[in-house]
Write a protein that holds these residues in place. Structure first.
Motif, short mmCIF file in Angstrom:
data_model
loop_
_atom_site.label_atom_id
_atom_site.label_comp_id
_atom_site.label_asym_id
_atom_site.label_seq_id
_atom_site.Cartn_x
_atom_site.Cartn_y
_atom_site.Cartn_z
N THR A 1 -8.82 -1.06 7.84
CA THR A 1 -8.80 -1.15 6.39
C THR A 1 -7.70 -0.24 5.83
O THR A 1 -7.51 0.87 6.31
N VAL A 2 -6.99 -0.76 4.84
CA VAL A 2 -6.00 0.05 4.14
C VAL A 2 -6.46 0.21 2.70
O VAL A 2 -6.98 -0.73 2.09
N TYR A 3 -6.31 1.41 2.18
CA TYR A 3 -6.76 1.74 0.84
C TYR A 3 -5.58 2.09 -0.06
O TYR A 3 -4.53 2.53 0.42
N LEU A 4 -5.78 1.93 -1.34
CA LEU A 4 -4.84 2.43 -2.32
C LEU A 4 -5.65 3.18 -3.37
O LEU A 4 -6.35 2.56 -4.18
N GLN A 5 -5.59 4.50 -3.31
CA GLN A 5 -6.24 5.33 -4.31
C GLN A 5 -5.30 5.46 -5.51
O GLN A 5 -4.17 5.93 -5.35
#
Length: 122
Positions: free
Chosen positions: A78-82
């Motif tokens: 999973t890749v996140y963008l905060q």
């Protein structure tokens, strides 16, 4: 098959935060460049942030640097963008993308997920 599924968008006030997630499958996560892009109404899609675990390299667009952070959960693919301190100009549809190149961050990346809408109210 390579698949990417983005989620986490929504409506937030100026100054608020959101975290987008992109669940990936069908490829070896560490071997691919991963990126987040966005498209505002009437504008072209633009790169927001891209990362390569293989090269240990991450870049951000100047408009989001210092406010957005890309991260990955290699165990979960999973890749996140905060996204912090959101502004109305951050409004748009956000997409995650992947490419087998060591590093790539543009609209010709090979694999794309469906977008998730982010709306920042003033």
């Amino acid at each position: 098959d390579v698949q990417l599924q983005a989620s986490g968008g929504g409506l937030v006030q100026t100054g608020g935060s959101l975290r987008l997630s992109c669940v990936t499958s069908g490829f070896i996560f560490d071997d691919y460049a991963i990126g987040w892009f966005r498209q505002a109404p009437g504008k072209e899609r633009e790169g927001v942030s891209c990362s390569s675990s293989k090269l240990g390299r991450t870049i951000y667009s100047s408009s989001v640097k210092g406010r957005f952070t890309i991260s990955t959960d290699n165990a979960g693919n999973t890749v996140y963008l905060q996204m912090n301190d959101l502004k109305p100009e951050d409004t748009g549809v956000y997409y995650c993308a992947a490419d087998k190149a060591d590093f790539l961050c543009n609209n010709v990346m090979e694999y794309w997920g469906k977008g998730t809408q982010v709306t920042v109210s003033s």
